[in-house]
Design a protein around this motif. Structure first.
Motif, PDB file in Angstrom:
ATOM      1  N   ARG A 175       0.816  -1.202   0.000  1.00 27.99           N
ATOM      2  CA  ARG A 175       0.000   0.000   0.000  1.00 27.99           C
ATOM      3  C   ARG A 175       0.852   1.255   0.000  1.00 27.99           C
ATOM      4  O   ARG A 175       1.945   1.278   0.573  1.00 27.99           O
ATOM      5  CB  ARG A 175      -0.918   0.024   1.234  1.00 27.99           C
ATOM      6  CG  ARG A 175      -2.067  -0.966   1.184  1.00 27.99           C
ATOM      7  CD  ARG A 175      -2.978  -0.772   2.383  1.00 27.99           C
ATOM      8  NE  ARG A 175      -4.151  -1.624   2.315  1.00 27.99           N
ATOM      9  CZ  ARG A 175      -5.106  -1.627   3.228  1.00 27.99           C
ATOM     10  NH1 ARG A 175      -5.019  -0.822   4.276  1.00 27.99           N
ATOM     11  NH2 ARG A 175      -6.142  -2.424   3.096  1.00 27.99           N
ATOM     12  N   LEU A 176       0.301   2.300  -0.611  1.00 29.52           N
ATOM     13  CA  LEU A 176       0.935   3.617  -0.598  1.00 29.52           C
ATOM     14  C   LEU A 176       0.530   4.349   0.676  1.00 29.52           C
ATOM     15  O   LEU A 176      -0.648   4.408   1.028  1.00 29.52           O
ATOM     16  CB  LEU A 176       0.485   4.407  -1.833  1.00 29.52           C
ATOM     17  CG  LEU A 176       1.028   5.824  -2.000  1.00 29.52           C
ATOM     18  CD1 LEU A 176       2.512   5.785  -2.306  1.00 29.52           C
ATOM     19  CD2 LEU A 176       0.263   6.544  -3.103  1.00 29.52           C
TER      20      LEU A 176
ATOM     21  N   LEU B  42       5.658   3.575   1.832  1.00 29.66           N
ATOM     22  CA  LEU B  42       4.856   2.412   1.478  1.00 29.66           C
ATOM     23  C   LEU B  42       4.752   1.465   2.660  1.00 29.66           C
ATOM     24  O   LEU B  42       5.550   1.522   3.593  1.00 29.66           O
ATOM     25  CB  LEU B  42       5.470   1.679   0.276  1.00 29.66           C
ATOM     26  CG  LEU B  42       5.489   2.501  -1.017  1.00 29.66           C
ATOM     27  CD1 LEU B  42       6.881   2.530  -1.585  1.00 29.66           C
ATOM     28  CD2 LEU B  42       4.513   1.964  -2.028  1.00 29.66           C
TER      29      LEU B  42
END
Length: 230
Positions: free
Chosen positions: A116-117, A190
């Motif tokens: 995920r960012l 991230l």
């Protein structure tokens, strides 16, 4: 070390609980006589600079997330791919935490890691890949085309220097432009999480995250290795 020689050194560090998490080790080797200096003092890039080596490692339990930063230029196109290490690759790490640990044999084929960012270093567009993310990052900085041309010129110059066909002093302007480009460095945060895989105590699985710079086009730009324990 003497010229063209080899040597080994040991650096033992027990990480205290207060400093747990992701660790990155860099080694930088150079010589003053004969003069043989790294390409850049700040942008430590093992792909480009033979003076630099890098190792990233995390030890974590199942279903725990590890946060890390991707360092990139203001404008960038980067693929982040994730894959599981084979048992032989895991044990080849020879990490002290693997003492008495056996590889977990049932490595999932797909869908076992989530990337995920967290926070973008510029305007970041993230597109999912089968295992990973594709990042398109836009900001104020050198264009992608100029990056590609400058990187190619730098690699060609370093190859000629390494072959003894030229000297570094003949490429001072090129080195200066390259260092100016590396000063544009940004960070994108991230998070990588593995699900509960049913790994029993005493077993572990290795996970490798690989960053591929689509602009440079010269293979992996770096990454990290996770050891997920039961």
């Amino acid at each position: 070390m003497p010229a063209l020689g080899a040597a080994e050194t040991r650096f033992v560090w027990t990480v205290p609980p207060s400093q747990s998490g992701h660790k990155c080790l860099f080694a930088q080797v150079f010589s003053f006589s004969p003069l043989d200096l790294p390409v850049d003092d700040v942008a430590l890039d093992p792909r480009l600079d033979r003076h630099v080596a890098q190792l990233n490692l995390d030890i974590l339990g199942q279903a725990q997330a590890v946060n890390f930063n991707l360092v990139h230029r203001a404008n960038a196109r980067i693929d982040l791919a994730i894959r599981a290490l084979q048992p032989t690759e895991l044990m080849a790490l020879r990490h002290p935490a693997l003492a008495g640990i056996a590889p977990f044999p049932d490595i999932p084929k797909r869908g076992w890691a989530e990337l995920r960012l967290r926070k973008g270093g510029g305007e970041v567009k993230a597109e999912p890949m089968p295992e990973g993310l594709r990042l398109s990052i836009t900001g104020r900085g050198i264009s992608l085309d100029d990056q590609k041309q400058l990187g190619a010129a730098m690699r060609a110059a370093l190859k000629a220097i390494g072959a003894g066909k030229t000297q570094a002093l003949a490429h001072r302007d090129l080195f200066a432009r390259f260092r100016e480009m590396t000063r544009e460095a940004r960070q994108t945060g991230l998070s990588l999480r593995t699900p509960r895989l049913g790994i029993p105590k005493g077993q572990a699985i290795g996970v490798e995250g690989i960053g591929i710079d689509q602009v440079a086009g010269d293979g992996p730009m770096g990454g990290l290795t996770l050891v997920v324990s039961g």
